[in-house]
Design a protein around this motif. Structure first.
Motif, PDB file in Angstrom:
ATOM      1  N   HIS A   1       0.813  -1.210   0.000  1.00  0.00           N
ATOM      2  CA  HIS A   1       0.000   0.000   0.000  1.00  0.00           C
ATOM      3  C   HIS A   1       0.850   1.266   0.000  1.00  0.00           C
ATOM      4  O   HIS A   1       0.308   2.374  -0.064  1.00  0.00           O
TER       5      HIS A   1
ATOM      6  N   GLN B   1      -3.971   1.978  -6.509  1.00  0.00           N
ATOM      7  CA  GLN B   1      -5.405   2.091  -6.742  1.00  0.00           C
ATOM      8  C   GLN B   1      -5.710   2.573  -8.163  1.00  0.00           C
ATOM      9  O   GLN B   1      -4.849   3.133  -8.845  1.00  0.00           O
TER      10      GLN B   1
ATOM     11  N   LYS C   1     -12.328   6.215  -2.761  1.00  0.00           N
ATOM     12  CA  LYS C   1     -13.347   5.977  -1.734  1.00  0.00           C
ATOM     13  C   LYS C   1     -13.880   4.543  -1.877  1.00  0.00           C
ATOM     14  O   LYS C   1     -13.843   3.951  -2.958  1.00  0.00           O
ATOM     15  N   PRO C   2     -14.409   3.967  -0.777  1.00  0.00           N
ATOM     16  CA  PRO C   2     -15.018   2.634  -0.869  1.00  0.00           C
ATOM     17  C   PRO C   2     -16.142   2.627  -1.890  1.00  0.00           C
ATOM     18  O   PRO C   2     -16.779   3.655  -2.149  1.00  0.00           O
TER      19      PRO C   2
ATOM     20  N   ARG D   1     -23.869  -1.848   5.968  1.00  0.00           N
ATOM     21  CA  ARG D   1     -22.623  -2.300   5.348  1.00  0.00           C
ATOM     22  C   ARG D   1     -22.223  -3.626   5.975  1.00  0.00           C
ATOM     23  O   ARG D   1     -22.479  -3.868   7.158  1.00  0.00           O
TER      24      ARG D   1
ATOM     25  N   GLY E   1     -17.212  -6.234   9.535  1.00  0.00           N
ATOM     26  CA  GLY E   1     -15.866  -6.761   9.660  1.00  0.00           C
ATOM     27  C   GLY E   1     -15.685  -7.371  11.033  1.00  0.00           C
ATOM     28  O   GLY E   1     -16.485  -7.134  11.943  1.00  0.00           O
TER      29      GLY E   1
ATOM     30  N   VAL F   1     -17.256  -1.226   9.856  1.00  0.00           N
ATOM     31  CA  VAL F   1     -16.996  -0.697   8.512  1.00  0.00           C
ATOM     32  C   VAL F   1     -15.488  -0.509   8.372  1.00  0.00           C
ATOM     33  O   VAL F   1     -14.956   0.602   8.525  1.00  0.00           O
TER      34      VAL F   1
ATOM     35  N   GLU G   1     -13.558  -0.397   5.870  1.00  0.00           N
ATOM     36  CA  GLU G   1     -13.094   0.453   4.759  1.00  0.00           C
ATOM     37  C   GLU G   1     -12.897   1.905   5.188  1.00  0.00           C
ATOM     38  O   GLU G   1     -12.130   2.640   4.553  1.00  0.00           O
ATOM     39  N   LEU G   2     -13.595   2.351   6.240  1.00  0.00           N
ATOM     40  CA  LEU G   2     -13.490   3.736   6.696  1.00  0.00           C
ATOM     41  C   LEU G   2     -12.720   3.873   8.001  1.00  0.00           C
ATOM     42  O   LEU G   2     -12.514   4.991   8.482  1.00  0.00           O
TER      43      LEU G   2
ATOM     44  N   PRO H   1      -4.574   3.158   7.909  1.00  0.00           N
ATOM     45  CA  PRO H   1      -5.906   2.626   7.602  1.00  0.00           C
ATOM     46  C   PRO H   1      -6.043   1.185   8.091  1.00  0.00           C
ATOM     47  O   PRO H   1      -5.090   0.405   8.031  1.00  0.00           O
TER      48      PRO H   1
ATOM     49  N   ALA I   1      -7.547  -1.075   6.597  1.00  0.00           N
ATOM     50  CA  ALA I   1      -7.352  -1.922   5.423  1.00  0.00           C
ATOM     51  C   ALA I   1      -5.879  -2.153   5.100  1.00  0.00           C
ATOM     52  O   ALA I   1      -5.545  -3.052   4.324  1.00  0.00           O
ATOM     53  N   SER I   2      -4.977  -1.349   5.701  1.00  0.00           N
ATOM     54  CA  SER I   2      -3.542  -1.509   5.447  1.00  0.00           C
ATOM     55  C   SER I   2      -2.833  -2.310   6.531  1.00  0.00           C
ATOM     56  O   SER I   2      -1.615  -2.464   6.491  1.00  0.00           O
TER      57      SER I   2
END
Length: 618
Positions: free
Chosen positions: A285, A290, A463-464, A482, A485, A551, A553-554, A579, A581-582
Motif C-alpha cells: 500500500h 489504486q 473511496k469505498p 454495510r 468486519g 466498517v 473500509e473507513l 488505515p 485496510a492496510s
C-alpha cells in the motif's frame, strides 16, 4: 581514525567535531551565536550556549531531510544584503519541524558543514535497521568520561539513562559483574566487546525469542520449512511462501554460513521483524496501487487550509515553507510529472461524468446567516465543526450527494489558534476535500496523515465502492447498512521508546499504549494498557486489546504512547496511524512517529494482530 560508530573520519568530520561558532537566525532581528559540535557518535549535533556554557542537544542526523546552500529560505533571503550566500546554509528537517538557518564565519566553514551533513544524511538513509540499533552501544564513548576506553558501572548506569533505560540496579549490577568476570580484564570495568555483550544481555527481547522458539525445533535456528510455517500460520502470507522465505533469509540473515544453509538465526529473525516486510503497514500500500481513472468525486483528496501560515491565524508568519513542509518526503513522493498526469486525468473524468443524477434533483448548498445548509428534498441533520454549525442532510442522503458532487470542508475562521476539527465524520459521508490546518500537529493531522499514507502518498485515496454509488444504501449511523468486519486482537510489547520532549535528562518514562479506532460512530473506540513503571527502553505490557469493527473500509487505527502521570495529564511520547485496510496480520512492528510526524528510529511497538470476520447480525 574511526568515529564511535565505526565511521571513518576525514578532515571534514573531524572539523565538525571540533566545533564551529555560527549565527542561528530566525528573522532580521533574531540572531544568536551558537557553538555547534558534531558528537563522537557522528549521529547528533549539540550546541553550547555562549552565556551559560551549557551544552544542549540540537538535532539528530536521522531528523535531517536535506541541507540547502545559500539564501534558500525566506529568512536568509531577507538577510541577503547583510550576509553573502556562501556563508549561509539551511538544515531542513523531516515532518513539520521548522528549518534551522545558520550563518558560518567563513565560506570554508559553511562548506565543511554542508558537505559533512549531506554525507552523514546519505549514510543514515542507507543504514539498515541493525546498524541504527548498533549506534546505541557505540554511544558508550559519550559516557566514558575519562576517555580511557573502559567504562565503570557508574558510567554504564549513566549511559542507560541517556538511552531511556532505568533497569533494576541490582539486576544491572549483577549482569555487569558476570560480564566483567567472564573476561580476562576483571578490572571492575567493561571494554569494547564486553560492553556490547552486557548491552545484549540487558536488552534481550524475550517476547521475540518466545515467538522464535515456538517455531524452532532446536531453539537456535529456523529451517526453511519452519520459517515457511511461521509466515503462513502467523503472518498469513499465502502466495509463493517458500520463495518469499528464501528471499527474506537472503536479505536479513547476517551469517553467511546460515544463508548458505537456508536457515535463519535469532538475529536474522529480529532483523526481518524490524524491516518493512515486518511492519504493521502493508508495504504494497506504500505504492500507487489504486485505480486512478475514476471521476474526481470518487476520491478522498488531501487538502490543507491556510497552509502558508506557520503558526496561528493572527500572528503566524506567512511563508512558502508551510507548503514545503506539507509535502511528503521526496523518497516516497510520486514523481511530479506522474502527479500532474493523475490530476489531469481525474479532472477530465470529472468533467465527462459533475451530469445531473437522472433519479432526481441533487441537494444544493446555500448559506443561511452563519450556517451553511444543504437543503432540497433530503431533509436536515445538524453537525458542529469548531464554532460553526454545519447543517447536513441525514448520513445516507449526504453520502449519495457526495457520490456525484465535490464537497470541501474547512476550519472555521474563528479558529484563530489554527486548531483542527475531527475530519473522520466528514470522510464517513464521502466528503472529498476535508481541509485541515497542516501547520498544527495533533490527533486530527495524525488521522489525515494515516489516511493518505496509502496509495503511494500521492494525495488521492479511492473511496469505498459504497461511497461511489449514487444509489447507495450506506448510512454511517447504521452499521447494518454495510457488511460487518471482524474484531481484531493485539498483544502489545515495546522497545526503545523515546524520551518525552523537554523532559529532564534523568527522567525515565512510565509508558502506556492506547489504541484508538476512528471510523463510523459504532466503530469509535479506544482501549489502553496499564503503564510500565520506569522503563522506556524495553517495556512489555503483554495485554490483549479487543475491538469490533463494522466498517473496516473507513476505519483508521491510531497507536499512541504516553508517559503516565498520576498528578496531571499524561505526556505524549509517540504515535502511528494507518488505515485498517492496510494492517498486516501476525507479529509486526509499529514504527513510531513524533508529534509532528517525524520518524524516530528505532522507537517501535511489537504487536500481534489477529483479524477475524464475524457472522453478520440479522
Amino acid at each position: 581514525r574511526n568515529s564511535g560508530r565505526g565511521l571513518r573520519l576525514d578532515e571534514t568530520l573531524e572539523q565538525m567535531q571540533q566545533g564551529s561558532l555560527m549565527r542561528k537566525v530566525k528573522s532580521k532581528s533574531w540572531k544568536k551565536q551558537r557553538y555547534l559540535e558534531l558528537q563522537d557518535d557522528c549521529m547528533t549535533v549539540w550546541h553550547k550556549s555562549k552565556k551559560t556554557g551549557h551544552t544542549k542537544y540540537t538535532f539528530s542526523i536521522s531528523d535531517v531531510e536535506t541541507v540547502r546552500e545559500g539564501h534558500q529560505s525566506e529568512v536568509l533571503q531577507s538577510l541577503a544584503e547583510e550576509f553573502p550566500p556562501e556563508h549561509c546554509f539551511t538544515v531542513v528537517f523531516h515532518g513539520r519541524r521548522g528549518n534551522l538557518d545558520l550563518i558560518a564565519g567563513s565560506p570554508e566553514e559553511a562548506q565543511c558543514w554542508v558537505r559533512g551533513l549531506r554525507r552523514l544524511v546519505e549514510i543514515v538513509t542507507k543504514m539498515d535497521q541493525q546498524e541504527q540499533m548498533d549506534q546505541y552501544p557505540s554511544a558508550g564513548l559519550k559516557a566514558d568520561k575519562n576517555r580511557d576506553g573502559r567504562m565503570s558501572f557508574k558510567e554504564v548506569r549513566q549511559l542507560l539513562k541517556m538511552m531511556n533505560m532505568d533497569m533494576n540496579e541490582d539486576h544491572a549490577l549483577w549482569l555487569f559483574q558476570v560480564t566483567e568476570c567472564t573476561h580476562a580484564s576483571a578490572s571492575g570495568t567493561l571494554e569494547g566487546e564486553e560492553f556490547v555483550l552486557f548491552y545484549k544481555a540487558l536488552t534481550q527481547r524475550d517476547e521475540v525469542l518466545g515467538v522464535f522458539r515456538a517455531f524452532s525445533r532446536d531453539g537456535k535456528k529456523l529451517t526453511l520449512l519452519e520459517f515457511v510455517d511461521f509466515l503462513q500460520q502467523e503472518q498469513l502470507e499465502r502466495e509463493n511462501t517458500q520463495e518469499l522465505a528464501m528471499e527474506l533469509m537472503a536479505r536479513y540473515e547476517p551469517s553467511e554460513t546460515a544463508r548458505a544453509r537456508h536457515v535463519l538465526s535469532v538475529d536474522g529473525f529480529l532483523l526481518y521483524l524490524r524491516s518493512p516486510e515486518g511492519s504493521i503497514f502493508n508495504p504494497a500500500h506504500g505504492t500507487l496501487y489504486q485505480d486512478m481513472t475514476q471521476p474526481l468525486c470518487h476520491y478522498f483528496i488531501s487538502s490543507s487550509h491556510n497552509t502558508y501560515l506557520l503558526e496561528d491565524q493572527l500572528r503566524g508568519q506567512s511563508s512558502i515553507e508551510g507548503y514545503i513542509r506539507a509535502q511528503p518526503p521526496a523518497s516516497i513522493q510520486t514523481r511530479t510529472s506522474d502527479m500532474m498526469m493523475i490530476t489531469e486525468n481525474l479532472i477530465s473524468s470529472y468533467k465527462r461524468k459533475g451530469s445531473p443524477d437522472p433519479k432526481g434533483p441533487s441537494p444544493r448548498p446555500r448559506l443561511i446567516g452563519s450556517r451553511r445548509q444543504i437543503g432540497g428534498p433530503v431533509g436536515e441533520g445538524l453537525a458542529r465543526l469548531g464554532s460553526h454549525h454545519l447543517r447536513l442532510p441525514p448520513g445516507n442522503a449526504f453520502a449519495r450527494h457526495n457520490a456525484g458532487q465535490l464537497t470541501r470542508i474547512y476550519p472555521s475562521g474563528l479558529r484563530t489558534d489554527s486548531s483542527n476539527y475531527d475530519p473522520q465524520e466528514m470522510w464517513n459521508v464521502g466528503c472529498q476535500l476535508v481541509a485541515l490546518n497542516v501547520q498544527t500537529a495533533g490527533a486530527e493531522m495524525d488521522l489525515s496523515d494515516g489516511l493518505f499514507r496509502q496509495n503511494g502518498r500521492c494525495g488521492y485515496v479511492l473511496k469505498p465502492a459504497f461511497l461511489r454509488d449514487a444509489g447507495t444504501a450506506f448510512d454511517p449511523d447504521d452499521p447494518r447498512s454495510r457488511a460487518e468486519g471482524g474484531p481484531w486482537r493485539l498483544v502489545i510489547s515495546g522497545q526503545q521508546l523515546p524520551k518525552v520532549a523537554n523532559s529532564k535528562p534523568s527522567a525515565i518514562v512510565d509508558p502506556l499504549v492506547r489504541v484508538e479506532i476512528h471510523g463510523v460512530p459504532a466503530d469509535q473506540a479506544r482501549r489502553e494498557t496499564q503503564y510500565v513503571e520506569n522503563n522506556g527502553f524495553n517495556p512489555s505490557w503483554g495485554e490483549t486489546l479487543p475491538f469490533k469493527v463494522h466498517v473496516p473500509e473507513l476505519a483508521l487505527v491510531r497507536f499512541v504512547v504516553e508517559d503516565y502521570d498520576k498528578a496531571s495529564r499524561n505526556d505524549f511520547v509517540a504515535q502511528f496511524t494507518l488505515p485498517f485496510a492496510s494492517l498486516k496480520s501476525g507479529y509486526r512492528h509499529v514504527h513510531l512517529l513524533s508529534k509532528d510526524g517525524t520518524a524516530i528510529p528505532p522507537s517501535s511497538l511489537f504487536v500481534h494482530v489477529q483479524i477475524t470476520e464475524l457472522p453478520r447480525p440479522e
